[in-house]
Write an enzyme that holds these catalytic residues in place. Structure first.
Site, PDB file in Angstrom:
ATOM      1  N   SER A 242      67.250  17.510  13.371  1.00 49.71           N
ATOM      2  CA  SER A 242      67.883  17.683  14.674  1.00 49.71           C
ATOM      3  C   SER A 242      68.001  16.329  15.392  1.00 49.71           C
ATOM      4  CB  SER A 242      67.063  18.686  15.485  1.00 49.71           C
ATOM      5  OG  SER A 242      67.763  19.089  16.623  1.00 49.71           O
ATOM      6  N   ASP A 334      74.697  26.747  11.636  1.00 48.99           N
ATOM      7  CA  ASP A 334      73.900  26.048  12.653  1.00 48.99           C
ATOM      8  C   ASP A 334      74.562  26.277  14.013  1.00 48.99           C
ATOM      9  OD1 ASP A 334      72.738  24.134  14.375  1.00 48.99           O
ATOM     10  OD2 ASP A 334      72.312  22.793  12.690  1.00 48.99           O
ATOM     11  N   HIS A 369      69.986  26.182  11.939  1.00 55.57           N
ATOM     12  CA  HIS A 369      69.618  24.810  12.298  1.00 55.57           C
ATOM     13  C   HIS A 369      68.239  24.419  11.777  1.00 55.57           C
ATOM     14  CE1 HIS A 369      69.693  21.215  14.743  1.00 55.57           C
ATOM     15  NE2 HIS A 369      68.605  21.557  15.413  1.00 55.57           N
TER      16      HIS A 369
END
Ligand SMILES: *[C@@H]1O[C@H](CO)[C@@H](O)[C@H](O)[C@H]1NC(C)=O
Length: 437
Positions: A242, A334, A369
């Site tokens: 991330s 995601d 994600h």
């Protein structure tokens, strides 16, 4: 019925293992053809109860092998050797938005596997199981050393693999939630790669001065790792997820100090203010975050974060300049970062620059994600508190449970192979395993 109660045996092999190791759950001594429910129960560190369960029919010899026999219903169905872990979910009545994260890696994740008579879907606490086994799942293999690092103002923990060393090293960065999160770094160390977990958003210096870290903080972390007597200074990798992936892209391309053997970026985006500080990078994201939409389930959607991918070169890391092998891991569902779109754009940029031979993309349909180590329960949305934010909100991470769980298993295996190939130069140190150590 009495026969069931007296004679059913349950075994789990290994009952003590690493979190990414497979186990075999075997029920024996039941009546042929009888209906059984196998359940996993776990109490998380923050005090919440999680469960997974599946219905099986005993075969003609009164046995069920969870690794080979199909679940006929429950929290997963079909033949799923590890479904009892990846389909763990908060028990009914729990507060919404929980995510399972191990913060104390010096203790194992403890899971109780039980077998019950009949096809149960609820009320397990009122039932007496036919048999139970307590299973320990460790991030930390025996012999791994945990070394808190404060030098250079860092808030970090170094994990050294078992054995004499020196070892190749890795700098491990998590995303926008901050905190010193150790479980992935220690698991990597359990597999032979010395790893430094770094808190770069909520670290001591930030708390004391109120100022965010500058880019130099990461270079300090890298240098501390490189200079450590147990680390092979010319064999260092970075892994980021991330926002941590954004930082990784930036360092890999622009830093004069950080020289990487390879980099792994999970769910990341190269779209950022190239000249910007960490603070500016985050404020851009926060600006967009303030414009987020909320769906019917009151989940915040960040999907429009930095889409479409800008064409302005000042707004994206020039990955055409990367000089080390790069592994991108993206979930095509995601919902928090446009990681897939970003990966496609990076691919084009690298092709144009003639360095696409360095690029490997693992792209998983219906994965979200948070691509975590294998068998981590899938969390589609969870309560999320940004490191500086004073509000907690529901973040939508995306992914569909089965596809996401498969992606986690596949990606982790390939990440380990990629890291070993690039850090050990092809020689394989062999997987660590509690059962063969
Ligand atoms: C029943 O399952 C057990 C465990 O998988 C296996 O050893 C046994 O051979 C099976 N029996 C039959 C009749 O298939």
């Amino acid at each position: 019925m009495d026969r069931e109660r007296c004679c059913v045996r349950l075994s789990v092999q290994p009952s003590r293992g690493l979190v990414d190791e497979k186990f075999v759950v075997l029920v024996e001594g039941a009546l042929p053809g009888v209906q059984l429910t196998v359940r996993a129960a776990h109490q998380s560190e923050d005090g919440h109860s999680w469960e997974a369960f599946a219905h099986y029919n005993a075969n003609a010899t009164g046995a069920v092998n969870v690794a080979k026999d199909p679940s006929l219903g429950g929290t997963y169905s079909g033949v799923e050797p590890m479904g009892l872990l990846w389909s763990l979910r908060p028990v009914p009545g729990s507060i919404p938005g929980l995510r399972m994260r191990k913060m104390n890696i010096q203790t194992p994740m403890v899971v109780t596997i039980s077998v019950y008579q009949g096809q149960l879907t609820e009320g397990f606490v009122d039932e007496v199981p036919l048999a139970s086994v307590v299973v320990e799942r460790w991030y930390m293999a025996p012999g791994v050393r945990r070394i808190p690092i404060t030098e250079g103002g860092l808030t970090a923990t170094l994990f050294l693999p078992p054995g004499p060393g020196p070892f190749p090293g890795l700098l491990d960065l998590w995303g926008g939630g901050g905190q010193l999160v150790e479980y992935r770094a220690v698991l990597l160390a359990s597999h032979g790669i010395a790893s430094l977990a770094l808190d770069y958003l909520t670290n001591k210096m930030v708390v004391e001065t109120g100022k965010m870290v500058d880019n130099q903080y990461f270079e300090t972390a890298y240098s501390v790792l490189r200079e450590h007597p147990q680390i092979l200074g010319s064999r260092i990798a970075m892994l980021g997820l991330s926002f941590g992936a954004s930082v990784t892209f930036k360092l890999a391309v622009y830093s004069q100090v950080v020289k990487l053997r390879c980099a792994v970026c999970i769910g990341g985006s190269h779209v950022q203010l190239v000249e910007g500080s960490v603070e500016q990078m985050l404020s851009v994201f926060n600006e967009h975050a303030n414009k987020t939409r909320i769906n019917e389930k009151n989940e915040v959607i960040w999907r429009d974060l930095v889409l479409p991918i800008p064409t302005d070169p000042k707004l994206k890391v020039d990955v055409g300049r990367i000089r080390c092998p790069l592994l991108l891991v993206v979930g095509e569902d995601d919902q928090s970062w446009p990681a897939h779109e970003s990966a496609m754009d990076m691919k084009e940029m690298m092709e144009r620059a003639g360095n696409s031979n360095l690029l490997t993309i693992l792209s998983y349909p219906n994965a979200g994600h948070l691509i975590e180590p294998p068998y981590t329960p899938h969390t589609r949305a969870s309560r999320f508190r940004e490191f500086r934010g004073n509000q907690t909100f529901m973040a939508l991470w995306g992914g569909e449970m089965v596809a996401h769980s498969r992606a986690q298993e596949d990606a982790w295996r390939k990440i380990l192979v990629f890291l070993r190939e690039n850090l050990y130069g092809g020689s394989n140190p062999g997987p660590a395993s509690l059962s063969n150590l």
